[in-house]
Every structure is written in structure tokens, then in C-alpha cells.
Design an enzyme around this catalytic site. Structure first.
Site, PDB file in Angstrom:
ATOM      1  N   CYS B  21       0.807  -1.206   0.000  1.00 17.12           N
ATOM      2  CA  CYS B  21       0.000   0.000   0.000  1.00 17.12           C
ATOM      3  C   CYS B  21       0.844   1.261   0.000  1.00 17.12           C
ATOM      4  O   CYS B  21       0.332   2.352  -0.189  1.00 17.12           O
ATOM      5  CB  CYS B  21      -0.941  -0.003   1.192  1.00 17.12           C
ATOM      6  N   ASP B  54     -14.149   2.463   1.669  1.00 16.75           N
ATOM      7  CA  ASP B  54     -13.244   1.431   1.186  1.00 16.75           C
ATOM      8  C   ASP B  54     -13.739   0.716  -0.060  1.00 16.75           C
ATOM      9  O   ASP B  54     -12.964   0.119  -0.783  1.00 16.75           O
ATOM     10  CB  ASP B  54     -13.028   0.395   2.301  1.00 16.75           C
TER      11      ASP B  54
END
Lengths: 195, 349
Positions: B21, B54
Site C-alpha cells: 500500500c 473502502d
């Protein structure tokens, strides 16, 4: 003398790792220039120099490159990263083994007293097993331990040991602690003296 | 020592600039571009990209909505099977963070033409194992050649729209719960440089491949007000999103679960580019003045496959924590929400 490291194209934390290595090897006062190709890497290098207390300066170069110059040597201010200092772990009531415990008791008292005279007092002093008799009622070391505590040493005694010797309510200095806390502090210590 | 498979393994990995990430585009850069796209006007689209949630959520009936999400990135670990598991756990997590249950997944693959395809096979096996553990089915995908390998999933899940968790529902006086330890970016970056110990790396790996399924299932019985998973923007960034305009989230640093070695790596300046990007991005919104420089690195550290962070009424928090800890013993109550009165969205004390 100046050393230049080209870290363009290298992801973080590679420039920081290379810079730290070069700074460690460089004689005090030498400048290490690190060239990077993005601003984030420049910020991370500056953060490192600041954290190590080293003088630094940055400038932009052509082609989107940046150059951070860090001067190797003694920190010019206190490093911001805390290191643990000396930890002393005492697992007995007497110092050393001999024919007569009288000497051992006297030596232990002298040892604790000498700790109070160190320029930098120990960060932690742990007492366990027989050492528990030194932090509890009747110990000849209480006065010196109080002095140590005043100087900033953290004094703790193994709680299970206090319990075993039925000394829990006779603890006169510091707090009881557990083995996990003792072990983790020892693991992070710069130096451990174990007696 | 000429182990050919080991050589290939390290080569396939070492060309990657920034894995996991940490490779995420910055939110500022991204939001300007997204703002120029036509806005969705479908009343059944419950969550789209005008929010910072999300996953997208589309209502089918009053009782049923589809959760749709995708996530992929370059490797952040040298071991292909581990990378596959981590990428899949990370992609599946977005469904859990919405209160949903993943039902199917598609592979997204970029792979260099000249790299040994046995590595790709291991990546995909790792991913497939996690999809299976999630109780979803893997049913296809898409693969292209690229100079740098990348892997992830497009995941479809289901959720009852009335039980949807967004990251904007927190109210003052609630407790904040975190289900996984922080510091994964720091430990993995140290590992890449050969500076993490075996035990530090194995603790990080275990956390990396851990599904958020179990924590989400435990939370289903509680009145969750807001939820998200901690990923690229770090704990500070994701809590800032959760705090929104009206709240300040006060976090007790000492109660944060942190991976072994992470603070040491931070003190040795092994921070990632993503961590520094987060710090710059969040300047002025976070009060970290009570923290040491190394502790500050922890709160900005980008997490790959991080834990869930949820806000829920204080009176149910301890019960929820006890239940989650049966499966995820590192979970902890880390702070509480307060009405915003100053400038800060998140304060660390």
C-alpha cells in the site's frame, strides 16, 4: 573532503541506509552529499540528519534532483532518538563468593553505594531472587538506593520473588515488577551488568 | 550457494520501487482528478467515490446490496506465496471494512515477460488460498505483461444496506478499537534492506496474511458506528477520515498494538516514502507533539493488509474487544471520539 552518493532511482529507505553507512565511515567534519530524485527522499534524509543531531543543508539540482549535504561527526545537539542506558540486575544479597558472607554483604553495600557515584546513574536497577532482600526492610542499602532513585534510576524488584520470601509488604524502595518487563528492558538496554 | 530459484526470487522482487500500500497515489493528487469525472446520479449507489470509503456499495433490494472493490500493488515481500496471500487479504479487507461478506473474486495480474512463471504460480496460489479462507470463490481474472509484477483482486461481496459500515458514522463519546498491530510498513522496509530480524519479519508476515474476516464477524453483533481498514494512509490518515469535520479522535499511544521491531526500525530512520507522504499530507490535522520522532513514524506508517479500526458506543466496546481477542489477541481499545473544538482531527496523547 566530500563524498557524493547517487541514490537517484532508489526507493526509501535505501538513500537513508546508504547515507547512514557513509556517515559512519566518514571522518568527523567530512561532508557526505546524497543525491536523490524525489522530494520525499529529501525529507526522509533531513529527518535522519536532524534525528542524529548532524548539520545538514539541501538544494535542488537540475532534472528534478535534490542534494542533501550532511556533515559527519559528533552530534551538534542531543540526538532526538532515545537510547536505553545502563541496566543493573542484582540476583543476590551478597557480592561475590567467599568463605564469609560478611564480606559479601559489605561488598554489596559498597557496590550499590558506588553506583550512586557514577557520572551517569544506571537507568534501571532490578532486584530478583536474593536481591529482593536489598530493597526491603532491614537492608543496609536503602539509603543509597534512595539516592539512586533521586538521581533518576528506576528501581524495581521481582514481584514473584517478594512473594516467595514473604517480603511483599516490606518493600521499602521502588515498585514490584514482573519478569517480562525485566526481560524487555534488558533487551533494549545499551549495557547490562548482571550480578 | 548457486540456488537458482533463490536468485530468481530476489530478482523478480528487487526491481519494484515501492511495494504494498506504500505504492498508493497520494489522496490530494487523486481527488483533483476524480472531481473532474461525471458524478453518479443513481439513488441505488449508496457509496461511490464521492466518499472516502473502502468499497462501492450498490443497493439491489432493501435487504441486499453489492459491495465492489479492487486493490492491487507491487510486491512488498520477496516470497511469492506470501505476497499472494498478503495482496488477497488486503483486497478482501475492503469488503469486511464495509460490514460485508465477500462472495467472489477475480485475479488482477501484471507480470514481466521474462520472469519465471513458477513465481506467478506461487503468487496466485497464495491469493487463491486466502479467497478460499474467506469463503468466497475465485472465478477468473485478467493478466497482462508489465515490467514490474503486480497482483491483487477485484472482490464482490454482499451486505445488508441497513447494516452497512461506512467510515463517517462516528459520534462523540465513542470508543475506537483497532484489530491488528501497526508498523508493518517499517518492518517490511527494514526486511528489504536486510535489517529486520527473523522473528520481527515472521510477526509482520503473520499479520500481513491475517484476514479481517474474524474481527468483522465478531463485530457484526455490535452497533458499529463507523469502520475502515488501516492501509496506505496510516493510522493517522484513516482516523482523520473517520473524524470528519465534527470530531477529534484522541488516541492513547501506549495502548496501540505495535509489531515487534517497528519502533526500532523507526528510530533507525527506516521509514518509507509513503510514511513521509502521509506526514506531509496530514500536516496541521494531527497533534503528535506528545510523541517521540520514532513514535510519530508509527502513526504515519502505511499499512499493507492492516487491521480494522472501528468506532462504537463506549458501553459495548469492552465486550466487542473481548470477543475479537479470541481470534485476534492483539486487538486493543486505542482511544475515543470527542466533539471537535480545536484544529486537530486526531490527537495522540
Amino acid at each position: 573532503m566530500t563524498k557524493t552518493i547517487d541514490m537517484s532511482g532508489q526507493p526509501c529507505p535505501m538513500p537513508v541506509i546508504a547515507a547512514k553507512k557513509a556517515l559512519k565511515e566518514a571522518p568527523s567534519g567530512e561532508q557526505v552529499k546524497i543525491v536523490v530524485d524525489n522530494d520525499i527522499a529529501r525529507q526522509n534524509l533531513e529527518k535522519m540528519a536532524q534525528g542524529l543531531g548532524l548539520a545538514f543543508a539541501s538544494k535542488s539540482l537540475d532534472g528534478g534532483l535534490a542534494e542533501v549535504t550532511v556533515t559527519a561527526g559528533q552530534p551538534q545537539c542531543e540526538p532526538m532518538v532515545e537510547g536505553r542506558g545502563l541496566v543493573v540486575a542484582v540476583g543476590r544479597e551478597t557480592l561475590g563468593d567467599g568463605r564469609d558472607d560478611k564480606l559479601g554483604h559489605a561488598l554489596m553495600k559498597a557496590f550499590i553505594q558506588s553506583l550512586t557515584e557514577l557520572d551517569v546513574p544506571p537507568e534501571y536497577v532490578f532486584f530478583f531472587n536474593g536481591g529482593a532482600f536489598l530493597t526491603t526492610e532491614g537492608s543496609a542499602c536503602l539509603e543509597d538506593l534512595a539516592k539512586l532513585a533521586d538521581k533518576g534510576s528506576v528501581i524495581t524488584t521481582c514481584g514473584a520473588c517478594l512473594n516467595f520470601y514473604q517480603l511483599t509488604d516490606k518493600l521499602k524502595i521502588g515498585a514490584p515488577t514482573n519478569m517480562l518487563s525485566i526481560v524487555s528492558t534488558m533487551a533494549q538496554a545499551a549495557k547490562v551488568i548482571n550480578i | 550457494m548457486a540456488d537458482s530459484s533463490a536468485t530468481t526470487t530476489s530478482t523478480w522482487f528487487s526491481n519494484c520501487v515501492s511495494g504494498g500500500c506504500g505504492a498508493k497515489l497520494g489522496p490530494a493528487e487523486l481527488s483533483a482528478i476524480l472531481a473532474a469525472l461525471p458524478a453518479a446520479r443513481d439513488p441505488n449507489l449508496l457509496i461511490g467515490f464521492d466518499s472516502t470509503d473502502d468499497a462501492a456499495v450498490y443497493r439491489l433490494t432493501d435487504e441486499l446490496a453489492v459491495v465492489s472493490t479492487t486493490d492491487f500493488f507491487p510486491p512488498m515481500v520477496a516470497e511469492p506465496h506470501l505476497f499472494g496471500q498478503a495482496a488477497a487479504a488486503n483486497a478482501l479487507s475492503d469488503v469486511y471494512a464495509m460490514g460485508g461478506r465477500p462472495i467472489m473474486a477475480l485475479n488482477l495480474v501484471c507480470f514481466p515477460q521474462r520472469t519465471d512463471k513458477a513465481i506467478l504460480a506461487e503468487i496466485l496460489q497464495g491469493g487463491a488460498a486466502k479467497v478460499m479462507e474467506a469463503g468466497a470463490v475465485l472465478c477468473g481474472g485478467h493478466s497482462i505483461y508489465d515490467h514490474e509484477p503486480k497482483y491483487g483482486l477485484a472482490v464482490t461481496g454482499l451486505v445488508n444496506p441497513k447494516k452497512l459500515w461506512t467510515n463517517s458514522g462516528a459520534a462523540p463519546g465513542q470508543a475506537i478499537l483497532l484489530t491488528k498491530p501497526l508498523g508493518i510498513g517499517l518492518v517490511l522496509s527494514a526486511e528489504r534492506a536486510g535489517l529486520a530480524s527473523k522473528s520481527e519479519f515472521s510477526a509482520a508476515s503473520a499479520s500481513l496474511v491475517r484476514l479481517n474476516r474474524y474481527a468483522a464477524e465478531s463485530l457484526a453483533a455490535f452497533p458499529v458506528a463507523a469502520a475502515t481498514d488501516v492501509t496506505g494512509f496510516g493510522l493517522a490518515g484513516h482516523l482523520t477520515e473517520m473524524a470528519g469535520q465534527d470530531l477529534t479522535i484522541v488516541v492513547n499511544y501506549d495502548s496501540l498494538p505495535i509489531l515487534p521491531g517497528a519502533e526500532r526500525c523507526a528510530a533507525e530512520f527506516l521509514g518509507t516514502a509513503g510514511g513521509q507522504r502521509n506526514r506531509t499530507q496530514l500536516a496541521g490535522k494531527i497533534d503528535h507533539s506528545a510523541l517521540s520522532p520514532a513514535q510519530q513514524e508509527i502513526i504515519y506508517d502505511p499499512q499493507t493488509s492492516g487491521g480494522l479500526v472501528v468506532s462504537l458506543p463506549a458501553q459495548s466496546a469492552q465486550k466487542a474487544l473481548d470477543l475479537i481477542r479470541r481470534n485476534d489477541p492483539q486487538a486493543a481499545l486505542i482511544g475515543q471520539t470527542e466533539k471537535k473544538e480545536g484544529d486537530y482531527s486526531v490527537m495522540f496523547v
